[in-house]
Design a protein around this motif. Sequence first.
Motif, mmCIF file in Angstrom:
data_model
loop_
_atom_site.group_PDB
_atom_site.id
_atom_site.type_symbol
_atom_site.label_atom_id
_atom_site.label_comp_id
_atom_site.label_asym_id
_atom_site.label_seq_id
_atom_site.Cartn_x
_atom_site.Cartn_y
_atom_site.Cartn_z
ATOM 1 N N ALA A 31 7.852 4.032 0.817
ATOM 2 C CA ALA A 31 7.582 5.310 1.331
ATOM 3 C C ALA A 31 7.741 6.442 0.080
ATOM 4 O O ALA A 31 6.323 7.055 0.162
ATOM 5 C CB ALA A 31 8.292 5.724 2.366
ATOM 6 N N ILE A 32 8.064 6.369 -0.569
ATOM 7 C CA ILE A 32 8.483 6.802 -1.925
ATOM 8 C C ILE A 32 7.151 6.651 -2.846
ATOM 9 O O ILE A 32 6.502 7.276 -3.382
ATOM 10 C CB ILE A 32 9.502 7.482 -3.142
ATOM 11 C CG1 ILE A 32 10.588 7.486 -1.726
ATOM 12 C CG2 ILE A 32 8.538 7.179 -4.078
ATOM 13 C CD1 ILE A 32 11.805 7.855 -2.607
ATOM 14 N N THR A 104 0.302 12.655 4.252
ATOM 15 C CA THR A 104 1.275 12.591 4.618
ATOM 16 C C THR A 104 2.247 11.630 5.799
ATOM 17 O O THR A 104 3.411 11.988 6.185
ATOM 18 C CB THR A 104 1.024 13.610 6.265
ATOM 19 O OG1 THR A 104 0.112 14.158 5.652
ATOM 20 C CG2 THR A 104 2.122 13.895 6.945
ATOM 21 N N ILE A 105 1.795 10.299 6.109
ATOM 22 C CA ILE A 105 2.195 9.795 6.835
ATOM 23 C C ILE A 105 3.838 8.835 6.169
ATOM 24 O O ILE A 105 5.189 8.736 6.753
ATOM 25 C CB ILE A 105 1.456 8.032 6.659
ATOM 26 C CG1 ILE A 105 0.916 8.778 8.377
ATOM 27 C CG2 ILE A 105 2.561 6.536 7.727
ATOM 28 C CD1 ILE A 105 1.129 8.995 9.689
ATOM 29 N N ASN A 197 -5.148 1.956 -6.412
ATOM 30 C CA ASN A 197 -5.374 0.940 -5.371
ATOM 31 C C ASN A 197 -3.731 0.727 -5.089
ATOM 32 O O ASN A 197 -3.833 -0.453 -4.410
ATOM 33 C CB ASN A 197 -5.913 -0.362 -6.452
ATOM 34 C CG ASN A 197 -7.471 -0.080 -6.774
ATOM 35 O OD1 ASN A 197 -8.048 0.297 -5.956
ATOM 36 N ND2 ASN A 197 -7.711 -0.610 -7.736
ATOM 37 N N THR A 198 -2.643 0.715 -6.366
ATOM 38 C CA THR A 198 -1.575 0.054 -6.350
ATOM 39 C C THR A 198 -0.583 1.217 -4.787
ATOM 40 O O THR A 198 0.139 0.543 -4.052
ATOM 41 C CB THR A 198 -0.614 0.856 -7.247
ATOM 42 O OG1 THR A 198 -0.829 0.598 -8.513
ATOM 43 C CG2 THR A 198 1.038 0.002 -6.799
ATOM 44 N N SER A 199 -1.169 2.484 -5.076
ATOM 45 C CA SER A 199 -1.468 2.808 -3.579
ATOM 46 C C SER A 199 -1.703 2.631 -1.943
ATOM 47 O O SER A 199 -0.129 2.565 -1.142
ATOM 48 C CB SER A 199 -1.713 4.604 -3.640
ATOM 49 O OG SER A 199 -3.058 4.502 -3.363
ATOM 50 N N LEU A 205 2.227 -2.977 2.358
ATOM 51 C CA LEU A 205 3.230 -3.450 2.528
ATOM 52 C C LEU A 205 4.532 -2.673 3.285
ATOM 53 O O LEU A 205 5.438 -2.916 3.689
ATOM 54 C CB LEU A 205 3.486 -3.221 0.658
ATOM 55 C CG LEU A 205 5.184 -3.402 0.646
ATOM 56 C CD1 LEU A 205 5.492 -5.179 1.083
ATOM 57 C CD2 LEU A 205 5.665 -3.678 -0.796
ATOM 58 N N ASN A 206 3.949 -0.955 3.645
ATOM 59 C CA ASN A 206 5.020 -0.551 4.401
ATOM 60 C C ASN A 206 4.718 -1.099 6.098
ATOM 61 O O ASN A 206 5.508 -0.916 6.428
ATOM 62 C CB ASN A 206 4.261 0.964 4.251
ATOM 63 C CG ASN A 206 5.675 1.337 3.356
ATOM 64 O OD1 ASN A 206 7.016 1.736 3.672
ATOM 65 N ND2 ASN A 206 4.976 1.841 2.005
ATOM 66 N N LEU A 207 3.506 -1.065 5.919
ATOM 67 C CA LEU A 207 3.030 -1.356 7.947
ATOM 68 C C LEU A 207 3.897 -2.529 7.063
ATOM 69 O O LEU A 207 4.591 -3.084 8.896
ATOM 70 C CB LEU A 207 1.443 -2.288 7.672
ATOM 71 C CG LEU A 207 0.942 -2.697 8.939
ATOM 72 C CD1 LEU A 207 1.703 -2.135 9.937
ATOM 73 C CD2 LEU A 207 -0.198 -2.930 9.166
#
Length: 295
Positions: A31-32, A104-105, A197-199, A205-207
């Motif tokens: 998330a960070i 925000t998420i 693109n990395t974000s 990946l968080n999903l």
Amino acid sequence: MDVVNQLVATGHFTIIKQPLGFMKVLQWIFAIFAFSTCGSYSGMFKMSVECKNRSESDLSIEVEFDYPFRLHQVYFDAPTCKGGTPERLFLTGDYSSSAEFFVTIGVFSFLYSMVALSVYVFILEKYREGCKGAQIDFAVTCVFTFFWLVASSAWAKGLSDVKAATDPDKVMLLIEACDEPENRCREIHEPVVSGLNTSVAFGFLNLVLWGGNLWFVFKETGWLAAFGGTYAPSQEKAPAPETFGQDGYAQQGDAYAGTQGGYQPDYGQGSYTEGGGDYQQGGYEQQPTSYSNQM
């Protein structure tokens, strides 16, 4: 210092080695990465406009943009190649909604993962007591899984629009001087969007992490045992087996022996009657032959 030592002594740090805690650590870390790579971005591209009259040319037009990508507020000055003052032009598009929602998420996921880890480590007993804590955790995890899907998809679409709006070849179409064949317009430096693109990659990946963690949290809710109990067999007694040598047959044999006695004859004492000389034995009445003595 004593408070810290007491917390460390009472903490269940072994939960981090288990899937429930380990997944929360991964969620906290990624998330960070997700909100930092998007929220801290700033980019720049350069163009040059070479006019027929070289004195009016501008060979280094620098355009800077950053998060939250309100590109319609980003402007630059370009020569007109007709004399006079340069014209002020604005980029097109406002992509702040998808970018801010994504960040925000990410921030709220980071905060919730940190709180959940603290609960797992220090008050694990209360978390599992009555399964209420686990059920709330499961509901929140479902919400974040859905939000990560929406935020990542929206930001992926927003990023593609940002790339198109900051493409120097398309931005040069806004410059009036570039429409004249005697003037020369070219790209010097294009924006570097590898961080963006990395974000997006971290978002999806968080999903995966939040969706995969649903199973481990679901097992703590107690609903799995309740669903399993729905299909539990009834408590009726099973019928006695009908094979020889089993208890059921032995019980039937005992009943048969009780009624039949295994045919045990009753040999009672015989009795004679003086009048008739009759002989009775075991309920069987026998009439013996009577002899008359004649003198």
